[in-house]
Every structure is written in C-alpha cells, then in structure tokens.
Design a protein around this motif. Structure first.
Motif, mmCIF file in Angstrom:
data_model
loop_
_atom_site.group_PDB
_atom_site.id
_atom_site.type_symbol
_atom_site.label_atom_id
_atom_site.label_comp_id
_atom_site.label_asym_id
_atom_site.label_seq_id
_atom_site.Cartn_x
_atom_site.Cartn_y
_atom_site.Cartn_z
ATOM 1 N N PRO A 11 0.820 -1.225 0.000
ATOM 2 C CA PRO A 11 0.000 0.000 0.000
ATOM 3 C C PRO A 11 0.849 1.269 0.000
ATOM 4 O O PRO A 11 0.509 2.235 -0.687
ATOM 5 C CB PRO A 11 -0.810 -0.143 1.293
ATOM 6 C CG PRO A 11 -0.899 -1.616 1.524
ATOM 7 C CD PRO A 11 0.399 -2.181 1.046
ATOM 8 N N ALA A 12 1.930 1.280 0.765
ATOM 9 C CA ALA A 12 2.786 2.472 0.778
ATOM 10 C C ALA A 12 3.420 2.701 -0.585
ATOM 11 O O ALA A 12 3.528 3.842 -1.058
ATOM 12 C CB ALA A 12 3.869 2.323 1.852
ATOM 13 N N ASP A 13 3.817 1.622 -1.267
ATOM 14 C CA ASP A 13 4.435 1.755 -2.587
ATOM 15 C C ASP A 13 3.437 2.315 -3.592
ATOM 16 O O ASP A 13 3.767 3.200 -4.386
ATOM 17 C CB ASP A 13 4.964 0.392 -3.034
ATOM 18 C CG ASP A 13 5.633 0.465 -4.392
ATOM 19 O OD1 ASP A 13 6.500 1.349 -4.576
ATOM 20 O OD2 ASP A 13 5.298 -0.346 -5.272
ATOM 21 N N ARG A 14 2.199 1.816 -3.564
ATOM 22 C CA ARG A 14 1.192 2.298 -4.512
ATOM 23 C C ARG A 14 0.839 3.754 -4.247
ATOM 24 O O ARG A 14 0.678 4.547 -5.177
ATOM 25 C CB ARG A 14 -0.057 1.406 -4.422
ATOM 26 C CG ARG A 14 0.173 -0.015 -4.940
ATOM 27 C CD ARG A 14 -1.158 -0.734 -5.128
ATOM 28 N NE ARG A 14 -1.873 -0.867 -3.852
ATOM 29 C CZ ARG A 14 -1.748 -1.895 -3.022
ATOM 30 N NH1 ARG A 14 -0.908 -2.890 -3.330
ATOM 31 N NH2 ARG A 14 -2.451 -1.952 -1.903
ATOM 32 N N ALA A 15 0.749 4.119 -2.965
ATOM 33 C CA ALA A 15 0.401 5.507 -2.639
ATOM 34 C C ALA A 15 1.492 6.473 -3.091
ATOM 35 O O ALA A 15 1.209 7.547 -3.646
ATOM 36 C CB ALA A 15 0.166 5.637 -1.134
ATOM 37 N N LEU A 16 2.745 6.113 -2.879
ATOM 38 C CA LEU A 16 3.846 6.997 -3.278
ATOM 39 C C LEU A 16 4.017 7.028 -4.789
ATOM 40 O O LEU A 16 4.382 8.062 -5.361
ATOM 41 C CB LEU A 16 5.142 6.547 -2.609
ATOM 42 C CG LEU A 16 5.194 6.724 -1.089
ATOM 43 C CD1 LEU A 16 6.473 6.122 -0.525
ATOM 44 C CD2 LEU A 16 5.110 8.205 -0.718
#
Length: 561
Positions: A498-503
């Motif tokens: 999720p952090a990778d997709r958000a960034l």
C-alpha cells in the motif's frame, strides 16, 4: 571547472617544457665566488678607477653567464681591460656588457663556456665618487667612501687597496675589529690596504679615507643632496649553493609523502579505490619518492637530471578524481552514540583544517607560501638556487597539492554524519509544530564495525504498511569539478505494498533504483525537510498501519539527534 587530471597534465606539460628547453637550462650551473680583491685609484676630484678581481669556482654544469652586481651605479668599463681566465692563465672570450646600474655580465657561448674548475674574473671601470660617496667635515677634511657590495656567499681573504692623494688616512671602524689596515706613502700619494680574513655572505663592506682639504678639489665642498641608489635586484640565474637542490628535494619529498599518506587515509574512510596517478600501492610509491629525492640530492651538480628526478617525485604523489565508492559490505544500521557524534565532529574539523588541501584555509595558505617563498627569498638575495629552478620546484609542489583534495572524492561516513547532525539541530524547531515524526541519526556498519553510511532516520509514530525506511541522506554525485553532496529524502518501500502504490501515485517520477521486492525513491529537500516531508506523510496517511506505534516517545527520539 577543469578536471583535476587535466590540471595535473597541464602542469606536468609546462614543467617538462622547462626541463627540456635548452635555452633555459644553459644558465643552470653550480658556481661560487670564493674571494674578491679590489684596487681603487682615487683622483683629486673623487673620480676613481676600480679594478675588481673575483676568484670563481665552477663546481658543475657549464656557465652561460657570470654577473657582478651592486657595483657603482655610474660605472663605465675601460675597454680591453676585462678578462676571464682559467687556473692555467688561458684567456676565455666572453662578451662583457653593462646591464642596468652597477651590473656587469660576462656572457659565454656554450662551446667555450667555463666548466668545472677555478677561474679569475677581472673588470676595470671608471666611476665618480663625488658627492655620492664623499662628505666634508667641519675642519675641511674630505671623507671618501667606497663600497664592496655584498655577495651571495661568504668570501675569504678579501682585500681592498686604495691609492689616494698624499695625506690620506684610513678611518677605522671600531665596531669591526676583524679588519686589518696598513698604509704607506707612494711616489704619487698614499696607499691604504684594508684586509679581512672572511667577509660574511650578503654583507657590504664600506671603507673610508680622510683626506686633507687642500689635496682634494674644491668642488667637493658643495653639499651633496644625491642619495645612494638602492642595490639592484639579484640576478635570476645566480649560482646555487651546494645545499640548494638537496633542500628542494627534501621539501618536495616531505610534501609528496605527507600528501600520499593523508589522501590514502581519506580514501579508506570514503571507501573509494586509490586515485593515485601511478598505479602502485602506497608503500611502493613512498619508497620510490624517497629514492628519487635522494638521487636528486646527490646529483645536485647535474641540475637538469636532478629536476627530472624531482618530476618523478611529484608524479608519484599526483592524484586524480576518485572513482565511485565500493559497494557496501554486509552489515546493519544502528543508532549513533555520543562517541560517534564526537568522532564525526573531529572528522569534519580535520577535513576543514587539512594543511595539504588547497580548498581549506590552511591549505590555501600553504599553497600561497609555496608559490611566493621563492620570489621573496630571491628578492632578498637569500635564495640558495637560481630562481628558475626554485620556480620549477614550486610548480611541482603545487601540482602535488592541487590533487587529492576533499572535493576530489565522496565524503567519509563520519563527515556526512557531522553534516546530518547539524541539519538535525536546525530542524528541531519543526518538531514543535509537527509531532507526527522524529529524527534519529543512524550509521550503517559492516561486520567489523566500520562505518559505511550515515543517515538521519525519520521515525513515524505509526509505520504505514510497506514502508521500510524513510531517511535523510547526503547523496554524492560526480561533476566536472570533483564530488559534491546534498541532502535528499530517501523513501524505501516494499514493491506492490500500500505504501508503494500511494507513493507511486503521488510521486511517479521519483524512482531511482529497485531491488528484489524493494523500490527506492529520492526526493529533493525543497525548501526544507518539513515541507518536503509533508506531502509524503499525506500520501501515506491513508495506508494501513503495519506495526504498533514506536515504544519510544517522539520527544525522546528527537533528543537522540
């Protein structure tokens, strides 16, 4: 800005050009004046004829020019009276000219130039001592002075003979008991002989006669307002002393060895391969420097060869721009300690005070001294070698000093830690307004405990799922002038999390590298860390939390910075 290697190449080309230029090398020899005698005949009007005889020894090389300077400024050579003889009385055929005030030059062609051996140089000239070197006492007595100029070396068995009108008497210098004075009448007047066993180097010798007023021309009673003119500057190709070239070899060897040791130590700390121009180990290069410098000192009589050897000394200590740092060894991150902070401050202070680095204030001062010292010593007449030789040695030392600076390689981990600690101190005020994050300085150390990287870790109150690291690092990059670094925000996430997709949605162009199942993004810190971090935290705010809140309070974490 020119690359360091290009600067070194240009400097070496200029140096080699000087070394192989035959016209410049012809004047480089080792010759000394051992003794001088003067015979001065003084007339009633204080005009004088001076015969000056110098005993010259050529110790090595061949003599292109021999100069006598500091003589009477208005001298006029008597035609046909100048000569230059060898020890057997054989006359050489020099060209004798007056160049400037009080300077006589013997010039030689190479084929018939003086080589190793003893010679006698003689000149005869006329001059006027009236007013310039005369003084009238209240009782009418006329004082007449003549000055033997100072010489680069001490002279032995020096004599000045004065033939003057009848009634002349020597004026003794009570402060100089080393002078022996004799006088006796002659058929035409009085002869006074001043003699001393040794005349110290660079010291002028003034001799004075007192003559009755009736024996001298009445025009001398007119007060003089003409000051004695200053002595001209020393010749550029004055002969060297026996210790001149050895001193240059010692100085250059010390600079070369010290520079090599300092650069090698800094490169180990920065984890970069050796940047030495000569692809040999440090020990081998130091041995070569010592051997070449010793050989140059022993071959000081052969100046061209000695300078070539000194060029080899400099070559062994020249450094290029460093390559990329080596890949980090296996290790882990750990929080820094007060000992790490103290070591970081020492490392930064050492890099800023490196006396062999011209990009620092002490280093720039040393470089200025290296360049200016030969000119200052030459202007004062104490340079032990000809000025061209000293300037070549200064150019070699300059080439060594200009390489291997702190700008030519990435900074060491502890130096970067010092910069990050300073950045953390500036950002403490931001924490008062935003309590969602804190700073913790960390070091990446290998299995042997050696520091490989320094970072300022951003610790969040809650870690978003997939966020592995959020660090402030000083990214090093190579440019035309060397290496430079600037702080950036490094965000490492697990691929597809999720952090990778958000960034990726918020910063689509920030990717710089990827590893198996990991993505690294780099964001420039503009204008400051708080405002750079704000959009990152906003993008991560909607992500689920992967771990429980950090057990340490934000205030405690901030204090570790």
């Amino acid at each position: 800005m020119v690359r360091p290697l290009a600067r070194a190449g240009v400097s070496l080309a200029l140096i080699l050009g000087v070394l192989v230029c035959p016209r410049a090398a012809r004047a480089w020899t080792d010759a000394t004046v051992r003794s001088v005698s003067a015979h001065v005949t003084i007339a009633r009007d204080a005009s004088a004829e001076v015969e000056l005889v110098a005993q010259v020894r050529v110790d090595g090389g061949w003599l292109q020019a021999f100069e006598l300077d500091g003589l009477d400024p208005d001298l006029e050579l008597v035609p046909g009276r100048a000569s230059f003889r060898d020890a057997e009385g054989v006359l050489l055929e020099p060209r004798v000219d007056v160049e400037g005030e009080g300077r006589v030059v013997f010039g030689f062609r190479r084929r018939g130039a003086p080589r190793r051996g003893d010679y006698v140089a003689t000149i005869v000239y006329r001059t006027s001592l009236a007013h310039r070197a005369t003084e009238v006492r209240e009782d009418g007595t006329v004082l007449v002075r003549w000055v033997l100029p100072g010489w680069r070396y001490g002279l032995d068995d020096v004599a000045i003979t004065l033939d003057a009108p009848e009634g002349a008497a020597p004026v003794r210098d009570e402060d100089d008991p080393a002078v022996e004075v004799t006088h006796a009448p002659t058929a035409t007047g009085t002869r006074v002989v001043f003699h001393r066993v040794h005349l110290p180097r660079t010291r002028e010798w003034v001799v004075t006669l007192a003559l009755p007023a009736g024996r001298m021309d009445t025009s001398l009673h007119v007060p003089s307002t003409t000051p004695r003119r200053a002595r001209p500057a020393p010749p550029m190709d004055a002969p060297s002393t026996p210790i001149g070239v050895p001193l240059l070899a010692l100085a250059l060897a010390v600079i070369a060895v010290a520079k090599s040791l300092v650069v090698a130590r800094a490169e180990r700390a920065a984890r970069v391969p050796s940047s030495a121009l000569v692809p040999l180990g440090l020990g081998a290069r130091v041995v070569i420097v010592v051997v070449l410098a010793s050989a140059a000192a022993m071959l000081h009589e052969h100046v061209e060869l000695a300078l070539g050897l000194l060029g080899g000394v400099a070559l062994c200590a020249i450094h290029r721009r460093a390559q990329e740092p080596r890949a980090p060894r296996l290790g882990s991150f750990r929080a820094t300690t007060p000992e790490d902070h103290a070591r970081a401050r020492r490392a930064l202070r050492t890099s800023r005070l490196d006396v062999l680095d011209p990009t620092t204030v002490p280093g720039a001062t040393l470089l200025g001294v290296v360049i200016a010292a030969p000119l200052i010593a030459w202007s004062r007449g104490v340079l032990p070698v000809p000025l061209p030789i000293a300037m070549v040695a200064a150019a070699l030392a300059t080439t060594v000093l200009l390489g291997g600076t702190r700008r030519s390689r990435p900074a060491a981990a502890h130096v970067e830690l010092a910069h990050l600690l300073a950045l953390a101190a500036q950002l403490r005020a931001d924490l008062e307004d935003d309590r969602r994050w804190a700073m913790r300085p960390v070091l990446h150390t290998d299995v042997r405990g050696e520091a490989q990287d320094a970072r300022l870790r951003i610790v969040l109150a809650a870690m978003p799922k997939g966020l592995l690291r959020l660090d402030v690092v000083r990214a090093a990059r190579a440019d035309r002038g060397g290496w430079s670094s600037e702080p950036v925000l490094l965000v490492v996430t697990r691929e597809g999390s999720p952090a990778d997709r958000a960034l990726d949605e918020r910063f689509p162009d920030a990717r710089i590298a990827s590893a198996p199942r990991r993505i690294a993004r780099q964001l420039a810190i503009e204008p400051d860390l708080a405002r750079t971090l704000a959009p990152v935290l906003e993008a991560l705010a909607a992500c689920p939390v992967e771990t429980a809140p950090a057990p340490r309070s934000v205030g405690t974490l901030a204090a570790t910075a």
